[in-house]
Design an enzyme around this catalytic site. Structure first.
Site, PDB file in Angstrom:
ATOM      1  CD  GLU A   1      -1.471   2.403   1.942  1.00  0.00           C
ATOM      2  OE1 GLU A   1      -2.172   3.420   1.859  1.00  0.00           O
ATOM      3  OE2 GLU A   1      -0.388   2.381   2.576  1.00  0.00           O
TER       4      GLU A   1
ATOM      5  CG  ASP B   1      -4.031   2.483   6.128  1.00  0.00           C
ATOM      6  OD1 ASP B   1      -3.159   2.478   7.024  1.00  0.00           O
ATOM      7  OD2 ASP B   1      -3.790   2.810   4.952  1.00  0.00           O
TER       8      ASP B   1
ATOM      9  CG  HIS C   1       4.357   7.659   6.281  1.00  0.00           C
ATOM     10  ND1 HIS C   1       3.948   8.345   5.150  1.00  0.00           N
ATOM     11  CD2 HIS C   1       3.549   6.574   6.361  1.00  0.00           C
ATOM     12  CE1 HIS C   1       2.947   7.691   4.581  1.00  0.00           C
ATOM     13  NE2 HIS C   1       2.696   6.609   5.309  1.00  0.00           N
TER      14      HIS C   1
END
Length: 460
Positions: free
Chosen positions: A327, A356, A427
């Site tokens: 993804e 998510d 991230h």
């Protein structure tokens, strides 16, 4: 206090009775909640995924380890069948050296700035890039300064908008600078770009994430910078007109390799051809453990099978869990799943649900579907209010199930946790197991299980 609570309780009971198709629904949801909150294996599964497998970017050595973890976890949850769906995935590697330093004629010492190369970016070459830096506040500002760009490092100092209460709206607003900023600067002769991280966290962690090049322009290196260092760099640019930036990255692409979606099913007893897809993505960025993004979504999805099996719930329709590949920097797994679904007319995909958005306290769901289907789900909202799920109004759906929605028109939804902390670690290196609260994550797993139960029972 009792006199205040009693009318509210009575009104709640009346509203639930009006919305329910069966008086047993609230009882079953209570049983699901008790089962998940008491016996869930999601947290233990997450610990193994994050601590024993770790970061699992597509193409990395950890990718097949994560796939095997998913297979075993789905088997242990009691799935009727578990299998792999092959797809080709990109193989981007960060490399060993990432460095950005301020070069100045002044004698003061400035530590190297905290940066991460953006996913899918090209490296700088062995010599790196040494050049003056041009700060811009937006793409409009870039256009206004386009004649000054050539031969420089462009610094996109675009801030997360703090006025958006739902922080994903801030991400949607700022995302384009990471995604396309390099090519837009290269168009005017930039040598590299530095992008302010997609975060409003009170820390200095740089946040990586995928970018893409427009092949009409040179592929220049691109990095994200931590927020504190972004502010330091901005101040230094204003105060030191002769300063330059040295930037070095060693990122590169290797040939595509084979990855897999990991898929499990409980076969429907009455309408096995009708598929309810639930999932999260198995890959993560290489710099962290991928706990919230998206380990929690994977283990919450697995928990639905375990809870259904533990309670003896036999769904009418086929419940299919998908741990999607790739993804983060390609969506190859989602595209493959949608491609196969489109090529399998015997299957009717009635709904797809994704988690998510992190494992934080669930607030509700977002949905993309026709108004009458959404109205049906909203009529069930009183059943979820005792568990703190109240927000069913937003449009939305995750990236992976979005491919299925686009391919065959499947109605889709996404779990909507409280978003205030998500972009503190999205991230970034601090997205680790210790950042996940067991109770919050389990409440999300219950919410997903409850919604799947209602959709399976009544359809859309």
């Amino acid at each position: 206090m009792l006199r205040l609570l009693l009318p509210i309780t009575m009104a709640f009971s009346i509203s639930v009775a009006h919305a329910q198709t069966s008086p047993d629904d609230s009882v079953t949801l209570r049983k699901l909640a008790d089962e998940v909150l008491t016996h869930s294996t999601a947290y233990a599964n997450l610990r193994i995924l994050t601590k024993e497998v770790g970061g699992r970017l597509a193409g990395s050595p950890q990718m097949p380890k994560a796939e095997q973890w998913g297979y075993k976890a789905l088997k242990a949850a009691g799935a009727d069948t578990v299998y792999f769906q092959e797809c080709m995935v990109p193989h981007w590697v960060r490399g060993e050296k990432e460095e950005v330093r301020i070069i100045s004629k002044r004698r003061d010492f400035v530590p190297a700035l905290q940066v991460l190369a953006l996913g899918n970016s090209e490296g700088s070459g062995a010599a790196g890039v040494t050049a003056p830096v041009l700060e811009v506040s937006s793409f409009d500002d870039l256009e206004a300064k386009k004649n000054d760009v050539k031969g420089k490092v462009v610094f996109y100092n675009y801030h997360f908008n703090p006025t958006f209460i739902k922080t994903f709206h801030a991400y949607g607003d700022a995302f384009m600078y990471r995604a396309t900023g390099a090519s837009r600067a290269a168009k005017y002769g930039a040598l590299a770009v530095i992008v302010r991280s997609m975060s409003h966290g009170a820390n200095n962690f740089p946040h990586t994430g995928a970018m893409r090049y427009n092949d009409s322009f040179p592929r220049i290196p691109a990095v994200a910078i931590g927020l504190e260092d972004a502010d330091r760099l901005s101040d230094r640019i204003k105060d030191d007109k002769d300063m330059k930036i040295y930037l070095h990255t060693s990122a590169k692409f290797l040939p595509d390799t084979i990855g897999h979606n990991v898929i499990a099913e409980i076969r429907g007893t009455e309408h096995p051809e009708e598929i309810i897809t639930i999932g999260g993505h198995l890959d993560s960025w290489d710099v962290n453990e991928g706990a919230h993004d998206d380990g929690t979504g994977c283990v919450q999805s697995i928990e639905i099978i375990r809870a259904f099996k533990a309670l003896g719930i036999r769904p009418k329709r086929t419940i299919r869990i998908v741990l999607f590949a790739n993804e983060e920097n390609g969506t190859r797994g989602a595209n493959k799943y949608a491609e196969v679904a489109k090529a399998t007319p015997a299957e009717h995909h009635i709904f797809a649900l994704e988690s998510d958005a992190g494992g934080f306290t669930p607030r509700g769901f977002s949905f993309t579907m026709p108004a009458e289907k959404k109205a049906k789900i909203i009529s069930w909202k009183p059943l979820f209010l005792p568990y703190g799920l109240y927000d069913f109004e937003d449009e939305g759906g995750g990236t992976d199930v979005g491919a299925l929605n686009e391919a065959v028109g499947t109605p889709m939804g996404e779990l909507a946790p409280d978003s205030q902390r998500y972009f503190d670690l999205h991230h970034a290196t601090n997205d680790v197991f210790e950042a996940v609260n067991k109770r919050e994550m389990e409440l999300g797993a219950f919410g997903m299980a409850g919604l799947v139960y209602m959709i399976d029972k009544y359809g859309l």
